[in-house]
Each structure stands twice: as C-alpha cells, then as structure tokens.
Design a protein around this motif. Structure first.
Motif, mmCIF file in Angstrom:
data_model
loop_
_atom_site.group_PDB
_atom_site.id
_atom_site.type_symbol
_atom_site.label_atom_id
_atom_site.label_comp_id
_atom_site.label_asym_id
_atom_site.label_seq_id
_atom_site.Cartn_x
_atom_site.Cartn_y
_atom_site.Cartn_z
ATOM 1 N N ALA A 1 -7.429 -2.779 -5.048
ATOM 2 C CA ALA A 1 -6.600 -3.145 -3.900
ATOM 3 C C ALA A 1 -6.973 -4.534 -3.384
ATOM 4 N N TRP B 1 -1.822 5.007 2.077
ATOM 5 C CA TRP B 1 -1.199 3.698 2.256
ATOM 6 C C TRP B 1 -1.840 2.886 3.372
ATOM 7 N N GLY C 1 0.822 -1.210 0.000
ATOM 8 C CA GLY C 1 0.000 0.000 0.000
ATOM 9 C C GLY C 1 0.851 1.252 0.000
ATOM 10 N N THR D 1 -5.313 1.676 2.170
ATOM 11 C CA THR D 1 -5.091 0.709 1.100
ATOM 12 C C THR D 1 -4.471 -0.569 1.641
ATOM 13 N N TRP E 1 -10.564 2.200 -6.542
ATOM 14 C CA TRP E 1 -9.302 1.805 -5.912
ATOM 15 C C TRP E 1 -9.475 0.625 -4.971
ATOM 16 N N SER E 2 -10.602 0.563 -4.253
ATOM 17 C CA SER E 2 -10.759 -0.489 -3.250
ATOM 18 C C SER E 2 -10.909 -1.866 -3.897
ATOM 19 N N TRP F 1 0.151 3.270 -3.268
ATOM 20 C CA TRP F 1 -0.826 4.306 -2.960
ATOM 21 C C TRP F 1 -0.341 5.103 -1.750
#
Length: 108
Positions: A87, A29, A21, A32, A83-84, A25
C-alpha cells in the motif's frame, strides 16, 4: 486553471488514496487508504531544497524521493508480501503520478 490545479493536486494526495483503498482493499479500505496517504511523507525531501517550496518547480526529477531511482524502489515494494508495504509503495507511485500531473498543468 488557477483553482483547478490545486484542487486536483490536493484531492489527489488526500482523497484519492481512500478511494484507491476502497477499490483494492474493500475490507480494510480506511486503514489501507491511510497507509496510501502516508506515502505523502516522501514530500519530506522538499526540506532538502532551497527554497523548500517553489510553486513553479516540478518535483519530479528534482527532489531525491521524486526521481526514477526512488520510483523503482516503490515499484519493488508492490511485490512485497505484507499489505502495508504494498500500500505504501502504491501510494508513493500514486504521489508521483499526481505530482507529474501538476508538472504537466504548469506547462499549460
């Protein structure tokens, strides 16, 4: 090897997601890393096995969410816009990689 295998396995599942993370990101971080670590939920498929836990069993290809079909779904998640989802997909693929490394170490 007796101490190295569990150390690599559990740090791969619980510490590495936050490092990933931070690398990918950096602005978010922690959040993430938590989402990548949440992908460890794929281990819930172990409850479908008998016995639930067998230290000599390789998870890859044995459990429902640890097979190649599931890996394809995780790979598709990498292309999703949010993003999730990306991730979580990355975390699931990372989870499979850590478990595969565990399988390789079992054969040594």
């Amino acid at each position: 090897m007796e101490i190295i295998q569990p150390l690599l396995h559990y740090s791969g599942h619980w510490l590495a997601p936050f490092a990933i993370g931070w690398l990918l990101w950096r602005d978010n971080w922690l959040r993430t890393g938590a989402m990548i670590a949440a992908a460890n939920l794929i281990d819930l498929d172990h409850f479908l096995a008998d016995p639930i836990f067998n230290p000599d069993r390789c998870s890859i290809g044995f459990h429902l969410l640890h097979g190649w079909e599931a890996a394809l779904v995780y790979a598709v998640m990498l292309a999703m816009p949010h993003w999730s989802i990306r991730a979580f997909g990355l975390g699931a693929i990372w989870h499979l990689a850590v478990d595969y490394g565990d399988c390789v170490m079992q054969t040594l």
